[in-house]
Scaffold this active site. Structure first.
Site, PDB file in Angstrom:
ATOM      1  N   SER A 144       0.859  -1.185   0.000  1.00  0.00           N
ATOM      2  CA  SER A 144       0.000   0.000   0.000  1.00  0.00           C
ATOM      3  C   SER A 144       0.895   1.233   0.000  1.00  0.00           C
ATOM      4  O   SER A 144       2.091   1.134   0.329  1.00  0.00           O
ATOM      5  CB  SER A 144      -0.857  -0.014   1.270  1.00  0.00           C
ATOM      6  N   TYR A 157      -3.185  -0.748  10.275  1.00  0.00           N
ATOM      7  CA  TYR A 157      -3.070  -0.963   8.825  1.00  0.00           C
ATOM      8  C   TYR A 157      -1.696  -0.502   8.342  1.00  0.00           C
ATOM      9  O   TYR A 157      -0.997  -1.219   7.613  1.00  0.00           O
ATOM     10  CB  TYR A 157      -4.189  -0.191   8.116  1.00  0.00           C
TER      11      TYR A 157
HETATM   12  P1  NAD Z   1     -12.011  -5.303  -0.299  1.00  0.00           P
HETATM   13  O1  NAD Z   1     -12.500  -5.017   1.080  1.00  0.00           O
HETATM   14  O2  NAD Z   1     -12.787  -4.817  -1.476  1.00  0.00           O
HETATM   15  O3  NAD Z   1     -11.765  -6.884  -0.466  1.00  0.00           O
HETATM   16  C1  NAD Z   1     -11.068  -7.604   0.510  1.00  0.00           C
HETATM   17  C2  NAD Z   1     -11.019  -9.075   0.154  1.00  0.00           C
HETATM   18  O4  NAD Z   1     -10.321  -9.748   1.213  1.00  0.00           O
HETATM   19  C3  NAD Z   1     -12.388  -9.731   0.043  1.00  0.00           C
HETATM   20  O5  NAD Z   1     -12.358 -10.721  -0.975  1.00  0.00           O
HETATM   21  C4  NAD Z   1     -12.567 -10.422   1.397  1.00  0.00           C
HETATM   22  O6  NAD Z   1     -13.385 -11.582   1.329  1.00  0.00           O
HETATM   23  C5  NAD Z   1     -11.129 -10.804   1.706  1.00  0.00           C
HETATM   24  N1  NAD Z   1     -10.929 -10.949   3.146  1.00  0.00           N
HETATM   25  C6  NAD Z   1     -10.994  -9.992   4.101  1.00  0.00           C
HETATM   26  N2  NAD Z   1     -10.819 -10.543   5.320  1.00  0.00           N
HETATM   27  C7  NAD Z   1     -10.621 -11.883   5.126  1.00  0.00           C
HETATM   28  C8  NAD Z   1     -10.402 -12.989   5.972  1.00  0.00           C
HETATM   29  N3  NAD Z   1     -10.358 -12.870   7.303  1.00  0.00           N
HETATM   30  N4  NAD Z   1     -10.270 -14.215   5.407  1.00  0.00           N
HETATM   31  C9  NAD Z   1     -10.331 -14.386   4.073  1.00  0.00           C
HETATM   32  N5  NAD Z   1     -10.532 -13.368   3.210  1.00  0.00           N
HETATM   33  C10 NAD Z   1     -10.689 -12.136   3.731  1.00  0.00           C
HETATM   34  O7  NAD Z   1     -10.517  -4.733  -0.325  1.00  0.00           O
HETATM   35  P2  NAD Z   1      -9.625  -4.145  -1.512  1.00  0.00           P
HETATM   36  O8  NAD Z   1      -9.722  -2.676  -1.521  1.00  0.00           O
HETATM   37  O9  NAD Z   1      -9.854  -4.901  -2.778  1.00  0.00           O
HETATM   38  O10 NAD Z   1      -8.167  -4.464  -0.947  1.00  0.00           O
HETATM   39  C11 NAD Z   1      -7.434  -5.611  -1.319  1.00  0.00           C
HETATM   40  C12 NAD Z   1      -5.993  -5.419  -0.895  1.00  0.00           C
HETATM   41  O11 NAD Z   1      -5.454  -4.244  -1.463  1.00  0.00           O
HETATM   42  C13 NAD Z   1      -5.831  -5.274   0.627  1.00  0.00           C
HETATM   43  O12 NAD Z   1      -4.648  -5.923   1.042  1.00  0.00           O
HETATM   44  C14 NAD Z   1      -5.701  -3.772   0.796  1.00  0.00           C
HETATM   45  O13 NAD Z   1      -5.008  -3.434   1.949  1.00  0.00           O
HETATM   46  C15 NAD Z   1      -4.913  -3.404  -0.455  1.00  0.00           C
HETATM   47  N6  NAD Z   1      -5.022  -2.024  -0.837  1.00  0.00           N
HETATM   48  C16 NAD Z   1      -6.191  -1.507  -1.317  1.00  0.00           C
HETATM   49  C17 NAD Z   1      -6.216  -0.164  -1.682  1.00  0.00           C
HETATM   50  C18 NAD Z   1      -7.442   0.475  -2.263  1.00  0.00           C
HETATM   51  O14 NAD Z   1      -7.349   1.634  -2.650  1.00  0.00           O
HETATM   52  N7  NAD Z   1      -8.569  -0.196  -2.344  1.00  0.00           N
HETATM   53  C19 NAD Z   1      -5.106   0.615  -1.528  1.00  0.00           C
HETATM   54  C20 NAD Z   1      -3.943   0.062  -1.023  1.00  0.00           C
HETATM   55  C21 NAD Z   1      -3.906  -1.268  -0.701  1.00  0.00           C
END
Ligand code: NAD
Length: 254
Positions: A144, A157
């Site tokens: 991130s 986080y």
């Molecule tokens: P999201 O909330 O849309 O999706 C999260 C996914 O993780 C889902 O499929 C959920 O089922 C799964 N998950 C969560 N907790 C879980 C658990 N205990 N067991 C199994 N599966 C679990 O999130 P996102 O925005 O797509 O983020 C995905 C990754 O990208 C994360 O690591 C997040 O930190 C990182 N990220 C996202 C952004 C952003 O702008 N959206 C930015 C930086 C980093």
């Protein structure tokens, strides 16, 4: 497509594949030729399955709670038993809890550390051992912008994402000579997914952030992550190890 980017015949495990970035990357990897094992806490991964199958690739669904550390070894065994071999691991599943630092609870701290860090460490170690046995593999951690910055109201986080960057480099140092590339992708906090819904609802913050992104727009999964994940999953990145690839519209350089 240049063959260096082909994932034909490969199997990729993507955690958190039910939605958001994980879903987008699973579809991207399938478009490049990989069969997908999708691990998510939600039982319903029908959308991801449908999109992956449209590409002609197979989708194997596993429901698991990655906060349960004692189940990770058996989860890895179950994943490998689906296809006999795993070539690519994308550690994408992640959660975020928001609260002012002075009020941040132990419960929120532990929940975030378990999913974002402890599970990533254990999945990397277990799938990595399998890849080392075959002398080849690709591990891609989703870091991130908060692998470099502190953010606001997200101490757990930020701590886990800094740690994911460290884990990436640490594993890469040991495994580059064993045929396993370990790298990370750092999306900005600024991709349009569930994870960022709270920030986007705050109009003032939304406008401020948008004005600071050199490209002038938030990232749009899946399109903006497909290329980077295919690159790091393919032989095109054979000589890339321990790298944190920022996919951020220019944010880190600004
Ligand atoms: P999201 O909330 O849309 O999706 C999260 C996914 O993780 C889902 O499929 C959920 O089922 C799964 N998950 C969560 N907790 C879980 C658990 N205990 N067991 C199994 N599966 C679990 O999130 P996102 O925005 O797509 O983020 C995905 C990754 O990208 C994360 O690591 C997040 O930190 C990182 N990220 C996202 C952004 C952003 O702008 N959206 C930015 C930086 C980093």
């Amino acid at each position: 497509m240049n063959n260096d980017f082909s994932l034909e015949g490969k199997v990729a495990v993507v955690t958190g594949s039910s939605t958001g970035l994980g879903q987008g990357m699973a579809i991207g990897l399938a478009e490049a030729g990989a069969d997908i094992i999708g691990i998510a806490s939600r039982s319903n991964q029908d959308d991801t399955k449908k999109e992956v199958e449209k590409t002609g690739r197979k989708f194997y669904q596993i429901q698991a709670d990655l906060s349960q550390q004692d189940q990770i070894v058996s989860l890895v065994e179950e994943s490998i038993s689906k296809t006999g071999r795993v070539d690519i691991l994308v550690n994408n599943a992640g959660i975020i809890r928001r609260n002012q630092a002075e009020n941040f609870t132990d419960e929120d701290w532990d929940a975030v550390i378990d999913v974002n860090l402890n599970a990533v460490f254990r999945l990397t170690r277990e799938f990595g051992n399998h890849m080392i046995e075959h002398g080849t593999g690709k591990i891609i951690n989703i870091a991130s912008m908060l692998s470099f910055q502190g953010g606001l109201k997200v101490p757990a986080y930020a701590a886990t994402k800094h740690a994911v960057a460290g884990l990436t480099k640490s594993f890469a140092n040991e495994w580059a000579s064993k045929g396993v590339n370990v790298n990370a992708i750092a999306p900005p906090g600024y991709m349009i997914t569930n994870n960022t819904a709270a920030i986007r609802e705050d109009e003032t913050r939304y406008q401020y952030i948008t004005s600071r992104i050199p490209q002038g727009e938030w990232g749009n999964p899946p399109e903006d992550l497909k290329g980077p994940v295919i690159f790091l999953a393919s032989s095109a990145s054979r000589y890339v190890n321990g790298h944190i690839l920022c996919v951020d519209g220019g944010w880190m350089g600004s």
